[in-house]
Design a protein around this motif. Structure first.
Motif, PDB file in Angstrom:
ATOM      1  N   VAL B 376      53.142  28.225   4.198  1.00  0.00           N
ATOM      2  CA  VAL B 376      53.726  27.113   3.431  1.00  0.00           C
ATOM      3  C   VAL B 376      55.046  27.589   2.829  1.00  0.00           C
ATOM      4  N   LEU B 392      54.481  23.049   6.600  1.00  0.00           N
ATOM      5  CA  LEU B 392      53.089  23.493   6.691  1.00  0.00           C
ATOM      6  C   LEU B 392      52.909  24.222   8.024  1.00  0.00           C
ATOM      7  N   PRO B 393      51.918  25.090   8.089  1.00  0.00           N
ATOM      8  CA  PRO B 393      51.706  25.854   9.319  1.00  0.00           C
ATOM      9  C   PRO B 393      50.935  25.081  10.391  1.00  0.00           C
ATOM     10  N   GLY B 394      50.818  23.785  10.258  1.00  0.00           N
ATOM     11  CA  GLY B 394      50.100  23.005  11.269  1.00  0.00           C
ATOM     12  C   GLY B 394      50.550  21.560  11.213  1.00  0.00           C
ATOM     13  N   ILE B 399      46.403  17.672   8.644  1.00  0.00           N
ATOM     14  CA  ILE B 399      46.127  18.315   7.352  1.00  0.00           C
ATOM     15  C   ILE B 399      45.947  17.256   6.254  1.00  0.00           C
ATOM     16  N   ASN B 423      56.522  19.363  11.012  1.00  0.00           N
ATOM     17  CA  ASN B 423      55.514  19.788  10.035  1.00  0.00           C
ATOM     18  C   ASN B 423      56.019  19.772   8.599  1.00  0.00           C
ATOM     19  N   LEU B 445      43.995  22.863  -0.072  1.00  0.00           N
ATOM     20  CA  LEU B 445      44.944  23.055   1.022  1.00  0.00           C
ATOM     21  C   LEU B 445      44.753  24.448   1.625  1.00  0.00           C
ATOM     22  N   LEU B 449      44.026  25.178   5.510  1.00  0.00           N
ATOM     23  CA  LEU B 449      45.025  25.897   6.316  1.00  0.00           C
ATOM     24  C   LEU B 449      44.458  27.128   7.011  1.00  0.00           C
ATOM     25  N   LYS B 450      43.316  27.581   6.534  1.00  0.00           N
ATOM     26  CA  LYS B 450      42.705  28.788   7.158  1.00  0.00           C
ATOM     27  C   LYS B 450      42.623  28.625   8.674  1.00  0.00           C
ATOM     28  N   TYR B 452      44.615  27.213  10.552  1.00  0.00           N
ATOM     29  CA  TYR B 452      45.906  27.358  11.252  1.00  0.00           C
ATOM     30  C   TYR B 452      46.475  28.768  11.127  1.00  0.00           C
TER      31      TYR B 452
END
Lengths: 481, 453, 129
Positions: B376, B392-394, B399, B423, B445, B449-450, B452
């Motif tokens: 992030v 965001l990483p995805g 999300i 993203n 969050l 996010l885990k 991703y």
């Protein structure tokens, strides 16, 4: 006394302050505000008292009879307000996902469907935020229709001289030239003038029916034929829909596009001049141009229709979806009325108007179109009274305030000299109309016996006549400490 | 019969006075072939009890969420007094104050509102409001074109709210006004002079400057204002009124200040309510007052020299000027302005400053917590007020969906409006968010996010 | 209502005075002033602007109305009565003194198309006043 004059340096409403001190801050020094804000420092009670007292200086439907022609000042049911202000509705963010607002969207979808039925139109968009914006959107759709057909010669919009001022102003905002046509002695559009004005350059005709003269435009089908034959479209200004609700559908009169003033016909509050809401309805051929967003119902789910679904839309005319809270109030109102209740709206609005017209005529007032039925409103003219006594329509209007009645609309429509446009609305009782007629009769006597007193009215209001010449010449638009 | 008081006896007497035998006879001027009346798709009427039940069920189905969406509509606490007074019948059910002597309440309130808004924005005069922020921008553009007389070009940065740009385009395109979009710096998220320069070769009527901009970033308003003025063009400020409790007001931007300030009034005591009704505000420099659309209230005196208030400069308006009016606008958003005026009075300068400062601090705190999560990052380096753009990483929609299942609305996906932003999420925190709320968001969050990582 | 006989008029209620230097002075008539009522604002054209005949060039605004003033003939604006910007009421007090602008006509012959006092009076009658 102004709210600023209640202000004392250092007075605070601590219950409105956060109990935690904001510590983090990283705004560059050159962007930070240094100059003071002229907002009052007053206690909560002072503020409540000040604005409660101000409210008491207003006439309103909740406190007085308000026969303002062309504005449909009917009772605003309290349930509509209470149910539109349920906390979940208030808290809903406009960009929140559709599946978090199915209840709200259901109300909007059903309102769209109900309005389609009421107007006899093929499609409805709820987004316009006021009558004038509904008009703008309507004329934009007319323009989009002609352009899509490659028909670029159409540069004129025809508007009767009795129309609301917003009609010509709107046409100009859409890049059109306005052609005004005259009214005949009976209050109808002059058909010869219409025929002469229509041609290959005509983009459309904007019409209010019943007209602002308070009469039904009998030749509307013929007008529709003339304009359509020339390739133009018909715009229905729904300002007076209250007069024919459930009796006549504008779609059946041949109109291609319509706006409906919910704050008139569907009893949402006027709020001291807004917010309004003015959904637009269109016939089949204009469907591709309706403004977004609209609500669709598919497979048991409500969703927004956007530019992707309506690629030829004229676009967006508000940041979100328009005046959602007003639309909710209108929705509650139509559900309370139901089909039969809607029919009765126009019946009793018309009964009240014709009764009051008959009573005022008996009292001695001159009716502008005495041979015609009143729609839901009618016009009294003081032309003769002014010639004999010098008392004007405005003087009479101010004297009515003294007697506890809001004045009717004055000096509109402009083509009737010294006119009062009176619309009693269906929610008023016979006793109220009788008392109003009696007050009008008293004023008629006062005009004969003490014209000067009437001319200097009002006398019993908190303020006497205000100097609007001074207001315009010596502009004072903000308070200075 | 809902809301119709007539008894049968009343109807008989009234018809007798008119000389008609039935109510239907009163419609005898309508050609019979047009009377098609029957409403087939309108359901039967309901009692108040029944409709209350239905609305309550629908409201409950929608429920409440912990929301971090901003993007032009902001959740702020609204003191209880605001809407209790605003919905008093005397405000709620009155009309436009054409009869000044019977409308002093609304008129004085609007004069107080004009004073507050002029001061908040640092301008000379204010009108009594327009429909919303987006239409206020469009009206300001028309006003600038009227004033400039020779150019019909308006420069609008892409950092202006996308919906505002759409509305602006829809309204002005019919008048042959050209809207030119200005790019922005992908690092800072601001418009820099180098982005403006190529567009200044040709005349333009106005430059629009958003503050904060749509990404939450603060623009370099002084440099932009001076640049536009050097080109003899007007500056239209689009501002969040709440931010002005902390930020330099438009009237003080650059050497001469912006010429017109507009914006969305919603943060000042108006509930989110699915997008409306809100109100647009407009203030300007004194020499532009006659170009200003909408209603304007002036102070004057009555016959006894007592102070009072009236609608003034009405000759500009559609009901008098018709096809030559400054705008077709007829209504303002009176009731919303009533709420905003009471809101500003209850908070006062210190209260408003605290709301703004707390919102800003919460945004910083939330950003700090979220940036600790892997993947992030803040997208732009420019300072923010109470909104921030994060990557965001995805995929953002996925999300956001996962957050929604935890009853959190995590922000707005920016991809739809800015296809180049992959993203990217626009997140807002106002003073309504507690430390617990911020923790809940960052923890949830983090968990999501885990997958991703 | 007395209509000064030394002036020329238009149907749109402007009066025109021919000056010795070939320019003309333009204002609005007593009748127009009465129709409009208390004047609150006047917007004058820029000096040097060229006008076509019947082009809108001045806006006069009262509390209840705003009206355009049209150029009686084609020409160039050579002077404006900027005193009216701060004292628009002078138009109500004496419309034939409170001139609006001076014009250098493109073609002096155009002036022949204007009405004389008698012609203007007739035009007023046919308007039904």
């Amino acid at each position: 006394m102004l709210i600023f004059e209640h202000s004392r340096p250092g007075r605070r409403n601590r219950s409105q302050f956060s109990t935690i001190k904001a510590e983090k801050q990283n705004i560059p020094q050159n962007l930070l505000r240094k100059s003071p804000m002229l907002l009052p420092e007053a206690s909560e009670m002072d503020v409540v008292r000040h604005y409660t007292r101000l409210s008491q200086k207003n006439f309103s439907i909740d406190t007085e009879f308000y026969p303002l022609g062309s504005c449909t000042m009917k009772y605003n049911p309290r349930a509509c307000n209470a149910l539109a202000m349920l906390p979940q509705f208030l808290a809903r963010h406009p960009l929140a996902p559709e599946d978090t607002g199915q209840g709200f969207l259901a109300c909007m979808y059903e309102l769209q469907e109900i309005l389609k039925d009421v107007t006899g139109m093929a499609g409805v968009s709820l987004t316009p935020m006021a009558g004038a914006q509904g008009e703008l959107i309507g004329v934009m759709m007319i323009r989009a229709y002609h352009e899509a057909r490659g028909d670029k010669k159409r540069t004129e919009i025809i508007v009767p001289d009795a129309a609301h001022g917003t009609n010509p102003a709107t046409a100009v905002m859409c890049g059109y030239k306005v052609v005004e046509i005259a009214t005949d002695k009976e209050g109808n559009v002059d058909m010869a003038a219409l025929k002469a004005a229509v041609g290959p350059q005509t983009a459309g005709l904007m019409l209010t029916n019943p007209s602002t003269l308070g009469v039904f435009e009998k030749n509307v089908s013929e007008m529709s034929r003339i304009v359509h034959d020339a390739g133009g479209l018909l715009y229905y200004d729904g300002a007076n829909l209250n007069a024919v609700l459930g009796k006549v559908k504008p779609g059946d009169m041949g109109f291609d596009v319509i706006h409906i003033n919910l704050h008139k016909t569907f009893s949402t509050p006027h709020g001291g001049g807004g917010p309004g809401a003015a959904p637009v309805g269109v016939a089949e051929r204009l469907l591709p141009y309706l403004p977004v967003p609209m609500v669709a119902y598919e497979k048991g789910v409500y969703r927004w229709l956007t530019e992707k679904d309506v690629p030829h839309t004229i676009g967006r005319l508000s940041a979100h979806m328009g005046n959602a809270g007003v639309l909710l109030r209108a929705y509650v109102y139509v559900r309370l009325l139901g089909a039969k209740g809607m029919n009765r709206v126009s019946e009793y609005a018309t009964l009240n108007a014709n009764y009051l017209m008959a009573e005022l005529s008996k009292v001695g007032f001159e009716i502008a179109f005495p041979t015609r039925r009143a729609s839901h409103e009618f016009i009294v003219t003081l032309k003769e009274i002014k010639e004999k006594t010098g008392v004007t329509a405005m003087n009479l209007a101010k004297r009515l305030l003294d007697k506890g009645y809001h004045a009717p609309t004055t000096y509109f429509p402009i083509l009737i000299p010294e006119c009062l446009l009176i619309e009693p609305a269906e929610t008023e009782s016979k006793e109220t109309l009788d008392a109003f007629a009696a007050a009008m009769k008293e004023i008629l006597v006062e005009i004969q016996e003490q014209a000067e007193m009437v001319k200097s009215a009002p006398h019993d209001m908190p303020l006497r006549k205000l100097d609007d010449v001074k207001a315009a010449r010596e502009l004072d638009l903000t308070w200075k400490p | 019969m809902p809301f119709i008081p007539h008894t049968e006896e009343d109807v008989k007497e009234m018809l007798a006075s008119i000389g008609a035998s039935s109510i239907e006879e009163l419609f005898d001027e309508i050609p019979p072939d047009l009377k098609t009346g029957a409403l087939t798709r309108v359901p039967p009427g309901m009692s108040e009890m029944e409709i209350s039940r239905l609305m309550l069920e629908r409201a409950q189905a929608d429920g409440f969420y912990l929301s971090f969406i901003g993007a032009g509509a902001y959740e702020h606490h609204i003191p209880a007094a605001v809407w209790q007074i605003t919905t008093r019948g005397e405000f709620y059910s009155s009309y436009t104050p054409y009869q000044a002597e019977a409308s002093q309440g609304t008129l004085q309130l609007l004069y107080e509102y004009q004073t507050m808004m002029a001061s908040l924005t640092g301008m000379d005069v204010s009108n009594a409001s327009l429909y919303d922020g987006a239409t206020a921008l469009a009206e300001a553009a028309l006003m600038a074109v009227r004033q400039h007389k020779t150019s019909r070009r308006i420069l609008v940065p892409r950092t202006v709210h996308p919906a505002y740009r759409k509305v602006l385009h829809a309204i002005v395109r019919n008048q042959d006004i050209e809207v030119v979009e200005i790019p922005f710096c992908p690092e800072s998220g601001q418009v820099l002079l180098e982005h403006l320069e190529p567009f200044g070769q040709e005349d333009f009527a106005a430059l629009v400057i958003p503050q904060p901009n749509f990404f939450g970033v603060l623009e370099q308003v002084d440099a932009m204002t001076d640049w536009a003025h050097k080109k003899h063009s007007s500056v239209i400020a689009v501002v969040n009124p709440m931010s002005l409790a902390m930020l330099v007001p438009p009237g003080e931007w650059g050497a001469q200040g912006a010429d017109i300030a507009v914006g969305e009034g919603q943060p000042l005591g108006i509930p989110l309510s699915s997008g409306g009704p809100y109100f647009g505000f407009m203030t300007c420099k004194h020499d532009l007052v006659r170009q200003m659309p909408g209603r304007i209230i002036g102070r004057t005196v009555d016959l006894d020299n007592k102070p009072g208030f009236v609608l003034t400069l009405q000759a500009r308006e559609q009901h008098i000027r018709r096809s030559k009016a400054t705008s077709n606008i007829c209504t303002n958003q009176g009731l919303m302005v009533t709420a905003a005026t009471i809101y500003m009075s209850l908070l006062g300068p210190e209260g408003l400053r605290q709301v703004a400062a707390q919102s800003h601090a919460n945004m910083l705190q939330l950003t700090e917590q979220l940036e600790k999560l892997p993947g992030v990052k803040r997208v732009y380096s420019g300072s923010c007020f109470h909104e921030v753009t994060l990557t965001l990483p995805g995929p953002v929609n996925e999300i956001l969906q996962a957050l929604k299942e935890q009853r959190i609305l995590g922000g707005l996906n920016l991809q739809e409006h800015y296809p180049e932003l992959n993203n990217a999420l626009l997140v807002c925190a106002t003073e309504t968010k507690t430390a617990d709320d911020l923790n809940k968001y960052s923890e949830m969050l983090g968990k999501i996010l885990k997958k991703y990582g | 209502m007395s209509i000064p006989t030394q002036l020329k008029y238009t149907k749109s209620h402007e009066w025109v005075k021919s000056e010795s230097d070939g320019t003309i002075t333009v204002g609005i008539t007593q009748h127009a002033q009465e129709l409009l009522g208390d004047m609150v604002f006047v917007e004058l054209p820029k000096i040097g602007r060229t006008l076509a005949q019947k082009e809108e060039c001045v806006v006069v605004e009262s509390v209840k109305a705003a009206a355009d003033v049209y150029s009686p003939v084609a020409g160039e604006v050579v002077a404006v009565n900027s005193e009216l910007e701060s004292s628009p009421e002078k138009i109500n007090q004496d419309p034939y003194q409170a001139w609006l602008f001076k014009l250098k006509p493109d073609n002096a012959a155009d002036l022949a198309s204007l009405l004389d006092a008698q012609g203007y009076e007739k035009a007023l009658e046919s308007e039904g006043h």
